[in-house]
Write an enzyme that holds these catalytic residues in place. Structure first.
Site, PDB file in Angstrom:
ATOM      1  N   GLY A  71       0.790  -1.217   0.000  1.00 22.81           N
ATOM      2  CA  GLY A  71       0.000   0.000   0.000  1.00 22.81           C
ATOM      3  C   GLY A  71       0.828   1.275   0.000  1.00 22.81           C
ATOM      4  O   GLY A  71       0.298   2.364  -0.142  1.00 22.81           O
ATOM      5  N   GLU A  72       2.138   1.117   0.115  1.00 25.18           N
ATOM      6  CA  GLU A  72       2.980   2.323   0.232  1.00 25.18           C
ATOM      7  C   GLU A  72       2.990   3.180  -1.027  1.00 25.18           C
ATOM      8  O   GLU A  72       3.492   4.293  -1.012  1.00 25.18           O
ATOM      9  CB  GLU A  72       4.418   1.934   0.576  1.00 25.18           C
ATOM     10  CG  GLU A  72       4.595   1.437   1.994  1.00 25.18           C
ATOM     11  CD  GLU A  72       4.660  -0.070   2.082  1.00 25.18           C
ATOM     12  OE1 GLU A  72       4.136  -0.739   1.164  1.00 25.18           O
ATOM     13  OE2 GLU A  72       5.239  -0.576   3.045  1.00 25.18           O
ATOM     14  N   THR A 101       2.721  -2.004   7.167  1.00 20.66           N
ATOM     15  CA  THR A 101       2.503  -0.563   7.068  1.00 20.66           C
ATOM     16  C   THR A 101       1.032  -0.205   7.195  1.00 20.66           C
ATOM     17  O   THR A 101       0.664   0.744   7.901  1.00 20.66           O
ATOM     18  CB  THR A 101       3.018  -0.056   5.703  1.00 20.66           C
ATOM     19  OG1 THR A 101       4.338  -0.526   5.509  1.00 20.66           O
ATOM     20  CG2 THR A 101       2.988   1.467   5.625  1.00 20.66           C
ATOM     21  N   HIS A 197      10.241  -4.625  13.089  1.00 23.45           N
ATOM     22  CA  HIS A 197      10.692  -4.262  11.743  1.00 23.45           C
ATOM     23  C   HIS A 197      11.783  -3.212  11.864  1.00 23.45           C
ATOM     24  O   HIS A 197      11.536  -2.139  12.415  1.00 23.45           O
ATOM     25  CB  HIS A 197       9.506  -3.699  10.952  1.00 23.45           C
ATOM     26  CG  HIS A 197       9.891  -2.873   9.769  1.00 23.45           C
ATOM     27  ND1 HIS A 197       9.760  -3.314   8.477  1.00 23.45           N
ATOM     28  CD2 HIS A 197      10.419  -1.623   9.691  1.00 23.45           C
ATOM     29  CE1 HIS A 197      10.184  -2.367   7.654  1.00 23.45           C
ATOM     30  NE2 HIS A 197      10.588  -1.324   8.356  1.00 23.45           N
ATOM     31  N   HIS A 226      14.632  -8.027   9.270  1.00 26.30           N
ATOM     32  CA  HIS A 226      15.252  -7.297   8.157  1.00 26.30           C
ATOM     33  C   HIS A 226      16.649  -6.825   8.565  1.00 26.30           C
ATOM     34  O   HIS A 226      17.142  -5.818   8.063  1.00 26.30           O
ATOM     35  CB  HIS A 226      14.424  -6.073   7.720  1.00 26.30           C
ATOM     36  CG  HIS A 226      12.961  -6.272   7.578  1.00 26.30           C
ATOM     37  ND1 HIS A 226      12.403  -7.387   6.997  1.00 26.30           N
ATOM     38  CD2 HIS A 226      11.918  -5.487   7.960  1.00 26.30           C
ATOM     39  CE1 HIS A 226      11.077  -7.280   7.019  1.00 26.30           C
ATOM     40  NE2 HIS A 226      10.751  -6.163   7.603  1.00 26.30           N
ATOM     41  N   ASP A 285       9.151 -12.504   4.660  1.00 30.62           N
ATOM     42  CA  ASP A 285       8.357 -11.290   4.391  1.00 30.62           C
ATOM     43  C   ASP A 285       7.367 -11.579   3.255  1.00 30.62           C
ATOM     44  O   ASP A 285       6.985 -10.686   2.489  1.00 30.62           O
ATOM     45  CB  ASP A 285       9.255 -10.115   4.010  1.00 30.62           C
ATOM     46  CG  ASP A 285       8.660  -8.775   4.481  1.00 30.62           C
ATOM     47  OD1 ASP A 285       9.198  -7.728   4.111  1.00 30.62           O
ATOM     48  OD2 ASP A 285       7.628  -8.803   5.186  1.00 30.62           O
TER      49      ASP A 285
HETATM   50  C1  FWO Z   1      10.051  -4.458   3.991  1.00 27.27           C
HETATM   51  C2  FWO Z   1       6.418  -5.097   4.715  1.00 27.27           C
HETATM   52  C3  FWO Z   1      10.040  -2.916   3.999  1.00 27.27           C
HETATM   53  C4  FWO Z   1       4.192  -4.263   4.055  1.00 27.27           C
HETATM   54  O1  FWO Z   1      10.982  -2.312   4.529  1.00 27.27           O
HETATM   55  O2  FWO Z   1       8.189  -4.256   5.995  1.00 27.27           O
HETATM   56  O3  FWO Z   1       9.066  -2.371   3.473  1.00 27.27           O
HETATM   57  O4  FWO Z   1       3.514  -3.692   4.931  1.00 27.27           O
HETATM   58  O5  FWO Z   1       3.727  -5.084   3.246  1.00 27.27           O
HETATM   59  N1  FWO Z   1       8.684  -4.925   3.908  1.00 27.27           N
HETATM   60  N2  FWO Z   1       6.015  -2.692   4.501  1.00 27.27           N
HETATM   61  C5  FWO Z   1      10.799  -4.989   2.796  1.00 27.27           C
HETATM   62  C6  FWO Z   1      12.315  -4.802   2.919  1.00 27.27           C
HETATM   63  C7  FWO Z   1      12.848  -5.653   4.048  1.00 27.27           C
HETATM   64  C8  FWO Z   1      12.955  -5.192   1.616  1.00 27.27           C
HETATM   65  C9  FWO Z   1       7.853  -4.729   4.949  1.00 27.27           C
HETATM   66  C10 FWO Z   1       5.693  -3.988   3.976  1.00 27.27           C
HETATM   67 ZN    ZN Z   2       8.881  -5.322   7.739  1.00 31.00          ZN
END
Ligand code: FWO
Ligand code: ZN
Length: 389
Positions: A71-72, A101, A197, A226, A285
């Site tokens: 969703g970002e 997120t 995270h 991560h 993930d």
């Molecule tokens: C990581 C999940 C990021 C979601 O930093 O944290 O965005 O809500 O689907 N993914 N935000 C991916 C990196 C570790 C590459 C999430 C994402």
């Molecule tokens: Zn994450």
């Protein structure tokens, strides 16, 4: 009901050599040579010839956006929900689902429902309460109640630190959250672990270090994930293990140039400093978004994580010379003991019958048994998710 796997090279994760494994119901009944199962033909016995195959414990993926995440980049970038064979065709028999997120259009009621669905469809699924945002949005109104009263809820996550998408929690908010998760877990005989995270921000692990150094809360209560997203953060992670902490690597897709530390390299550097290799876990993930941001913080690209990367990174590490019995620990016995998952993470009598069969040479998935049921046979999914064709 009864499955007998003969003459397979078994890693429990320790290397047991060629032996037999007998499954009765949803449990491993016996591991040893020359096992037989003959009930005078009264009970059907599924016999699998394990020659040319390796058996490892069912893989545990401790960080999966089972509802979908993302969703970002706006609504069209919300990622798709997982289906059963996303896991079973990649050797995963246990998952821990969580929100990221987007803790608004994704919520705890749906997460609990999806967790139950995966358990009904054949694997074992747990969940964390919360999402990136602190204070977390719970289902029952409190962190302790969520952990104590939602059967499959085993902790909190993924809460975000050192990231431009974090809610920037204060030290006090973080310590209260981890303390509540700990006591809620204790009262329900669960881990009450907080999955954290880690973004790429310069503060890194400082707030986590402060929490463990300044309070009575043990290292095993928090799992920064991560950790291999940057070389600097990974170096902090190595120091964290050295003092007794736990770290979770993200199993990135191979071959793409990026700033992260690939699991094979990360494992090698951890093994150099900690041959016991007990304080490291790895997760995919899966279904999470893998967003790219420019220096202004604008989302300029988005991929989707996949549980397939776990087995891919195991193969890569073995190809690079690391011993299989070590490389599978982060996704079997290490994570099972950290998350206090009874009956998970090992091939031994009395444990859950979660077994993965790999081709001895390629380590490609050949078969998978989850809770005593054969879900993958001769590389094909013989059991699929409810609406999978
Ligand atoms: C990581 C999940 C990021 C979601 O930093 O944290 O965005 O809500 O689907 N993914 N935000 C991916 C990196 C570790 C590459 C999430 C994402
Ligand atoms: Zn994450």
């Amino acid at each position: 009901m009864v499955v007998l796997i003969k003459n397979c090279r078994v890693f429990s994760p320790e290397a047991l050599g060629k032996t037999d494994v007998l499954v009765l119901g949803d449990k491993i009944a016996a591991v040893g040579p020359d096992l037989s199962a003959d009930f005078n033909g009264k009970v059907p016995v599924d016999i699998i010839d394990g020659s040319g195959l390796i058996m490892i414990p069912g893989l545990i993926d401790n960080h999966v956006h089972i509802l979908g995440g993302g969703g970002e980049g706006g609504f069209r970038t919300r990622t798709p929900e997982a289906v059963l064979t996303d896991f079973t065709l990649n050797g995963i028999t246990t998952v821990c689902g969580l929100l990221g997120t987007d803790g608004v259009t994704r919520n705890m009621a749906s997460l609990v429902a999806k967790t139950e669905a995966l358990n009904e469809e054949g694997i074992t699924a747990y969940c964390y309460t919360g999402s990136y945002h602190v204070p977390i949005t719970t289902l029952t109104g409190s962190v302790m109640k969520d952990i104590m009263l939602i059967d499959r809820c085993i902790g909190v996550g993924e809460i975000a630190l050192s990231d431009h998408r974090s809610s920037q929690p204060t030290y006090e908010e973080l310590s209260r959250l981890v303390a509540d998760a700990r006591v809620g877990g204790m009262l329900a005989a669960k881990a009450g672990l907080v999955d954290i995270h880690m973004g790429g921000g310069p503060r890194g692990l400082t707030m986590i270090c402060r929490l463990i150094h300044e309070t009575e809360i043990p290292y095993s209560q928090v799992l920064p994930t991560h950790i291999n997203r940057s070389r600097d953060l990974f170096s902090e992670g190595l120091d964290w293990i050295k003092e007794g902490g736990y770290i979770d690597l993200t199993a990135y897709g191979l071959g793409k140039p990026s700033s992260d530390v690939p699991a094979a390299e990360g494992f090698t550097r951890i093994l150099d400093q900690d041959p016991a290799f007990d304080h490291v876990t790895m997760s995919s993930d899966g279904q999470g978004s893998l967003p790219k941001f420019n220096e202004k913080g604008d989302c300029i690209g988005l991929g989707v994580g996949s549980s397939a990367t776990i087995l891919e990174n195991i193969k890569d590490a073995v190809r690079k010379g690391l011993p299989l019995e070590k490389v599978i620990k982060p996704v079997t016995s290490n994570i099972a003991s950290l998350l206090k998952l009874k009956g998970k993470g090992r091939i031994a009598a009395g444990y859950d019958a979660d077994l993965v069969l790999l081709d001895e040479r390629s380590l490609d998935l050949v078969g998978l048994v989850a809770k005593g049921r054969i879900l993958v046979r001769d590389t094909k999914a013989v059991v699929k998710g409810t609406f999978e064709i």
